[in-house]
Design a protein around this motif. Sequence first.
Motif, PDB file in Angstrom:
ATOM      1  N   PHE A  74       4.374  57.580  23.410  1.00  9.45           N
ATOM      2  CA  PHE A  74       5.499  57.209  24.261  1.00  9.45           C
ATOM      3  C   PHE A  74       6.359  56.137  23.579  1.00  9.45           C
ATOM      4  CE2 PHE A  74       1.571  55.017  25.453  1.00  9.45           C
ATOM      5  CZ  PHE A  74       1.904  53.694  25.195  1.00  9.45           C
ATOM      6  N   GLU A  75       7.608  56.021  24.033  1.00  3.79           N
ATOM      7  CA  GLU A  75       8.440  54.886  23.656  1.00  3.79           C
ATOM      8  C   GLU A  75       8.044  53.709  24.551  1.00  3.79           C
ATOM      9  OE1 GLU A  75      10.174  55.179  21.020  1.00  3.79           O
ATOM     10  OE2 GLU A  75       9.798  57.338  20.909  1.00  3.79           O
ATOM     11  N   LEU A  76       8.224  52.493  24.030  1.00  3.23           N
ATOM     12  CA  LEU A  76       7.720  51.315  24.731  1.00  3.23           C
ATOM     13  C   LEU A  76       8.802  50.261  24.872  1.00  3.23           C
ATOM     14  CD1 LEU A  76       5.296  49.684  25.900  1.00  3.23           C
ATOM     15  CD2 LEU A  76       4.862  48.899  23.568  1.00  3.23           C
ATOM     16  N   ILE A  77       8.941  49.718  26.070  1.00  2.00           N
ATOM     17  CA  ILE A  77       9.805  48.562  26.315  1.00  2.00           C
ATOM     18  C   ILE A  77       8.967  47.519  27.047  1.00  2.00           C
ATOM     19  CG2 ILE A  77      11.862  47.677  27.472  1.00  2.00           C
ATOM     20  CD1 ILE A  77      13.104  50.437  27.248  1.00  2.00           C
ATOM     21  N   PHE A  78       8.776  46.360  26.420  1.00  2.00           N
ATOM     22  CA  PHE A  78       8.053  45.274  27.081  1.00  2.00           C
ATOM     23  C   PHE A  78       8.963  44.633  28.130  1.00  2.00           C
ATOM     24  CE2 PHE A  78       5.458  45.284  23.164  1.00  2.00           C
ATOM     25  CZ  PHE A  78       4.198  45.300  23.738  1.00  2.00           C
ATOM     26  N   VAL A  79       8.383  44.261  29.255  1.00  2.92           N
ATOM     27  CA  VAL A  79       9.092  43.515  30.295  1.00  2.92           C
ATOM     28  C   VAL A  79       8.275  42.263  30.575  1.00  2.92           C
ATOM     29  CG1 VAL A  79      10.067  43.576  32.609  1.00  2.92           C
ATOM     30  CG2 VAL A  79       9.926  45.685  31.283  1.00  2.92           C
ATOM     31  N   THR A  80       8.864  41.090  30.332  1.00  2.00           N
ATOM     32  CA  THR A  80       8.041  39.888  30.399  1.00  2.00           C
ATOM     33  C   THR A  80       8.867  38.654  30.721  1.00  2.00           C
ATOM     34  OG1 THR A  80       6.458  38.531  29.173  1.00  2.00           O
ATOM     35  CG2 THR A  80       8.292  39.463  27.929  1.00  2.00           C
ATOM     36  N   GLY A  81       8.180  37.658  31.252  1.00  2.00           N
ATOM     37  CA  GLY A  81       8.758  36.330  31.327  1.00  2.00           C
ATOM     38  C   GLY A  81       8.645  35.694  29.946  1.00  2.00           C
ATOM     39  N   TYR A  82       9.197  34.532  29.778  1.00  2.18           N
ATOM     40  CA  TYR A  82       9.179  33.909  28.448  1.00  2.18           C
ATOM     41  C   TYR A  82       7.768  33.542  28.036  1.00  2.18           C
ATOM     42  CZ  TYR A  82      10.105  30.903  24.507  1.00  2.18           C
ATOM     43  OH  TYR A  82      10.104  30.350  23.248  1.00  2.18           O
ATOM     44  N   ASP A  83       7.370  34.070  26.907  1.00  6.40           N
ATOM     45  CA  ASP A  83       6.061  33.766  26.325  1.00  6.40           C
ATOM     46  C   ASP A  83       6.268  33.674  24.820  1.00  6.40           C
ATOM     47  OD1 ASP A  83       3.518  35.172  24.880  1.00  6.40           O
ATOM     48  OD2 ASP A  83       2.888  33.903  26.549  1.00  6.40           O
ATOM     49  N   LYS A  84       6.125  32.500  24.259  1.00  4.65           N
ATOM     50  CA  LYS A  84       6.516  32.264  22.867  1.00  4.65           C
ATOM     51  C   LYS A  84       5.815  33.199  21.904  1.00  4.65           C
ATOM     52  CE  LYS A  84       7.096  28.612  19.436  1.00  4.65           C
ATOM     53  NZ  LYS A  84       6.938  27.170  19.130  1.00  4.65           N
ATOM     54  N   PHE A  85       4.492  33.313  22.014  1.00  3.20           N
ATOM     55  CA  PHE A  85       3.762  34.168  21.086  1.00  3.20           C
ATOM     56  C   PHE A  85       4.131  35.629  21.274  1.00  3.20           C
ATOM     57  CE2 PHE A  85       0.193  37.094  20.472  1.00  3.20           C
ATOM     58  CZ  PHE A  85       0.032  36.988  19.106  1.00  3.20           C
ATOM     59  N   GLY A  86       4.174  36.059  22.555  1.00  6.21           N
ATOM     60  CA  GLY A  86       4.470  37.463  22.830  1.00  6.21           C
ATOM     61  C   GLY A  86       5.826  37.870  22.326  1.00  6.21           C
TER      62      GLY A  86
END
Length: 247
Positions: A74-86
């Motif tokens: 699959f194609e992937l899009i991350f959805v996240t709050g601010y996380d420096k490492f991520g």
Amino acid sequence: MQALIVDDELNNIENLSFLLGKYCPETTVAAKARNAEEARKYIGELHPDLVFLDIQMPGENGFDLLKSLPSYSFELIFVTGYDKFGIQAIKFSAIDYLLKPIDYQELKLAVGRAEEKYLQKRQNVQLENLMKMVQQNQQRTDHRIALPSAKETRFVRTTQIIRCEAENNYTIFYLENSEKILVSRPMFEYDELLADYGFIRCHNSHLVNKTFVRSWIKEDSGYLLMEDGVQVPISRLKKDFIKQALK
């Protein structure tokens, strides 16, 4: 594209679903998962084209989920709050991500890029299948046929197909593992295509693989009894043709 949304917060899932419906109509939300376990289940069952994945979830996070999967189709899009490492890791890998709260313009751009990659990947698989047909000296029974449906293009070996049935301008393919695939093309396109692979057009609405014909029942106007127990009608005008084909 069929999409899976993975997020532990229901309001985030509903918000993204709303934005996709309003601004990305080419993408349909096929399923919604609240944790990694549910996501694995849907990925295995639905084979989504696109996954929106939250990184920070209780228990297994987004990265844990990805590590647990045997492959990524699959194609992937991350959805996240601010996380420096991520965010740093995602940027280094050139994978799309959206920051919460989601901006609809950024969403449209990310989905557009995913769609381009999805279409390119599908075309590449189709070209690979074409070149195998052209270049390799395979036995007829070892070829794969591309079956385009609304969800995906499946590549199936002709030896796996039990029969085909017409449904208006669509064709239903019945496979030996009890699976059926609705293909968005009329059956006459497959009549000539599959003739060299042991398929018989026994009726205007039916095309059968003679390998899976158990018997020819001559009572009740006649029908073919298939190995899966299905009775396929025989056209009166095709009886002599079928008799010759089954010898």
